[in-house]
Scaffold this active site. Sequence first.
Site, PDB file in Angstrom:
ATOM      1  N   TYR A  84      -2.825   5.367  30.348  1.00  0.00           N
ATOM      2  CA  TYR A  84      -3.672   5.107  29.648  1.00  0.00           C
ATOM      3  C   TYR A  84      -4.175   6.289  28.656  1.00  0.00           C
ATOM      4  O   TYR A  84      -5.261   6.629  28.764  1.00  0.00           O
ATOM      5  CB  TYR A  84      -4.897   4.838  30.570  1.00  0.00           C
ATOM      6  CG  TYR A  84      -4.984   3.459  31.177  1.00  0.00           C
ATOM      7  CD1 TYR A  84      -5.587   2.313  30.534  1.00  0.00           C
ATOM      8  CD2 TYR A  84      -4.099   3.258  32.357  1.00  0.00           C
ATOM      9  CE1 TYR A  84      -5.477   0.901  31.116  1.00  0.00           C
ATOM     10  CE2 TYR A  84      -3.855   2.177  33.074  1.00  0.00           C
ATOM     11  CZ  TYR A  84      -4.270   0.861  32.323  1.00  0.00           C
ATOM     12  OH  TYR A  84      -4.296  -0.303  32.880  1.00  0.00           O
ATOM     13  N   GLU A 139       1.246   1.131  41.311  1.00  0.00           N
ATOM     14  CA  GLU A 139       0.794   2.517  41.501  1.00  0.00           C
ATOM     15  C   GLU A 139       0.667   3.073  42.858  1.00  0.00           C
ATOM     16  O   GLU A 139      -0.528   4.035  43.337  1.00  0.00           O
ATOM     17  CB  GLU A 139      -0.786   2.871  40.634  1.00  0.00           C
ATOM     18  CG  GLU A 139      -0.638   2.202  39.330  1.00  0.00           C
ATOM     19  CD  GLU A 139      -2.000   2.683  38.569  1.00  0.00           C
ATOM     20  OE1 GLU A 139      -2.871   3.151  39.000  1.00  0.00           O
ATOM     21  OE2 GLU A 139      -1.778   2.324  37.087  1.00  0.00           O
ATOM     22  N   GLU A 159       1.460  -1.122  31.784  1.00  0.00           N
ATOM     23  CA  GLU A 159      -0.478  -1.232  31.499  1.00  0.00           C
ATOM     24  C   GLU A 159      -0.510  -0.106  30.417  1.00  0.00           C
ATOM     25  O   GLU A 159      -0.222   1.015  30.683  1.00  0.00           O
ATOM     26  CB  GLU A 159      -1.001  -0.929  32.908  1.00  0.00           C
ATOM     27  CG  GLU A 159      -1.114  -1.865  34.031  1.00  0.00           C
ATOM     28  CD  GLU A 159      -2.050  -1.680  35.128  1.00  0.00           C
ATOM     29  OE1 GLU A 159      -2.811  -0.716  34.854  1.00  0.00           O
ATOM     30  OE2 GLU A 159      -1.528  -2.129  36.181  1.00  0.00           O
ATOM     31  N   ASP A 181      -8.673  -1.530  41.915  1.00  0.00           N
ATOM     32  CA  ASP A 181      -9.431  -1.667  40.694  1.00  0.00           C
ATOM     33  C   ASP A 181      -9.943  -3.250  40.747  1.00  0.00           C
ATOM     34  O   ASP A 181      -9.736  -3.881  39.459  1.00  0.00           O
ATOM     35  CB  ASP A 181      -9.236  -1.215  39.430  1.00  0.00           C
ATOM     36  CG  ASP A 181     -10.306  -1.046  38.343  1.00  0.00           C
ATOM     37  OD1 ASP A 181     -11.295  -1.229  38.730  1.00  0.00           O
ATOM     38  OD2 ASP A 181      -9.883  -1.345  37.440  1.00  0.00           O
TER      39      ASP A 181
HETATM   40  C1  GCB Z   1      -4.623   0.888  36.560  1.00  0.00           C
HETATM   41  C2  GCB Z   1      -4.475  -0.022  37.540  1.00  0.00           C
HETATM   42  C3  GCB Z   1      -5.362  -1.369  37.422  1.00  0.00           C
HETATM   43  C4  GCB Z   1      -6.781  -1.017  36.599  1.00  0.00           C
HETATM   44  C5  GCB Z   1      -6.348   0.072  35.389  1.00  0.00           C
HETATM   45  C6  GCB Z   1      -7.625   0.478  34.884  1.00  0.00           C
HETATM   46  O1  GCB Z   1      -3.689   1.558  36.378  1.00  0.00           O
HETATM   47  O2  GCB Z   1      -3.234  -0.637  37.801  1.00  0.00           O
HETATM   48  O3  GCB Z   1      -5.492  -2.182  38.641  1.00  0.00           O
HETATM   49  O4  GCB Z   1      -7.660  -1.970  36.461  1.00  0.00           O
HETATM   50  O5  GCB Z   1      -5.668   0.836  36.010  1.00  0.00           O
HETATM   51  O6  GCB Z   1      -8.403  -0.429  34.016  1.00  0.00           O
HETATM   52  O7  GCB Z   1      -8.108   1.492  35.430  1.00  0.00           O
END
Ligand code: GCB
Length: 658
Positions: A509, A456, A545, A207
Amino acid sequence: MNLFCRMWSSFMLPACIYFIIITINGIQCRISAGGILYPKESESRDVRTLDGIWNFRLSPENDHLTGFRERWFQKDLSQTGEVIPMPVPASYNDITQDKNIRDHLGLVWYDRTFFVPEVWRQNLVWLRFGSVHYTAQVWVNGHLIMSHEIGHLPFQADITAVVKFGAKNRVTVAVDNTLHQTSVPQGYFTELHTHNGTKVVQTYTFDFFNYAGIHRPVHLYTTPSVYIDDISVHTDVRGDTGIIKYNVTYGGRLRASSQGPSCYVDLLDRDGNYIIRDAGSGRLQGELEVPVARLWWPYLMDPEPGYMYTLQVTGLLPIEQWGIEDTYRLPVGIRTVEWSNSSILINGRPIYMRGFGQEEECELRGKGLDYTLIVKDHNLIKWVGANSYRTSHYPYAEEIMDFADKEGIIIIDECPSVDTENFSPALLEKHKDSLSELIRRDKNRPSVIFWSLANEARTHLNGADAYFRAVSEHVRRLDPKRPITMALARGVGEDRTGQYLDMIGFNRYNSWYVHAGRTEIIRNNVVAETSAWHQKYNKPIMLMEYGADTLAGLHLYPDYVWSEEFQVEMMSKHFEAFDILRQQGFFVGEMIWNFADFKTAQSTTRVGGNKKGIFTRNRQPKNSAHYLRKRYWALAEELDNVIPPKNMDHYITSKTHH
Ligand code: GCB
């Protein structure tokens, strides 16, 4: 482009650098496979930059090999067709108004000319690139002198044999940004049917935008003909005595009869005063004892964080043979790192990481090194009261790492493996190479506390277990003194790799990819999942994250996805979870995704890129930055006993303001 490289190494003399001879398209070239010390001026070394405006052109889209066939490297690029000016260092993608350049797949060509001073005749002349993404081949005066694969890492070659004195020299670089199943990171291809016929485009799952070009400084530098090739240090603390173990290796052509080189080392404090002189009686390895040592501490854990000594190494080469000396000065921070199944300790004190996942990029220059950005970013990191970041998802510039060392920032140093899948022996070798090169480059840095094997990876797949066992064994062989981690993202139950790590990092997330908008799930989910990771692997755990895309200036209340209010609410629920976890004794850190907004591949889920930054792409704070600042300073007050800055809150009434 097909590069068929045949590699073998030949040791010239024990304790000497070895060279890798590669054959590319039938031509043999020699690249240095020894140390990769950053080019520094000294009594015996000169450094010049080749940064500036280079000539640039794309390969024709339908015939990538034209430049090789027509041997563009044997003349000025401007004689091969139209060239445009291109800044170095910078990614080439966002410099022009041309979409074909931004989205170009395959080879691009750069060149420039340079002169070298007459006084360099006595020396070896080296050409070093801080990073070129992704594959680079380099010619000097038409001679292929090196090639390198994998972005974000330096490479260099001795160009003495091909450099011209008293005449113009030319350096030509072919850069290929193509990623494939066995590159690190991996990439894929899609065929598009356009009005002009079929077109192959690059796709990738990571990403961040696949920026390409000559991303970091290009240096010409000299060394004596026999020279200090590498220095490795490892530090320890006994009582109030600091221990610096050092190991020096030489490069160059020593005559077989030589009695061999030796060296002496001096240690200087931060102000340049000599602490120890002429240690080691000429031995290439030794141990310095530093009485009442000033230790390297992370930011806010000590009034003077990031304390660095200078190890001044002077190589003595047998007088009857060469009669020359070589001097190199290496900054050294004295500190220890230890870990258990529940904590990470620096200098015997447990640390709690409060920081960021970052991206190394910005508007216009993409991944091009920018000193303004480095200083601004570290000012912001300190302003927020953070003490750490992860170099997600690749090694950052040496100039950035120098800053982290000096400011006392804890670094999780990541190799460029992202979303790794389709495990194969070829990919494994490449992955290991990326870590070897990373460790070779960053092994002496006190800020680097962890090696991160990947971000990941698809750790639930068949083959992941053996693959990551091999990767972690490789890293432990190279550096048994630092803990290993990785950013995991699969479920706790299905992961097959956590057993090979010393600290589990995971990315999750909640209320974004998991139940968008539902901040009420956060506390339970984060506490439950973190505890489950610890239960499964019995290791320290951190959330590497968490976050939510936030459009600066979008205000929606009650909080609603994409608004500044939502980002703050999402953080607040995470903080509640983190505080519950902190009581349980194995939770060692929180890193929000992301420090700043950044560019990605085009996608319907990205509005001009990823907007999870607490700063905008040009480093202005969203509401979340002020909020995070309050938490990080409150943690610093609680854990590090510091007094937070006074300007955190605005005046309301005399009762609330002290
Ligand atoms: C993740 C990735 C990161 C992305 C992020 C997202 O898990 O490690 O590279 O930018 O999510 O914002 O989706």
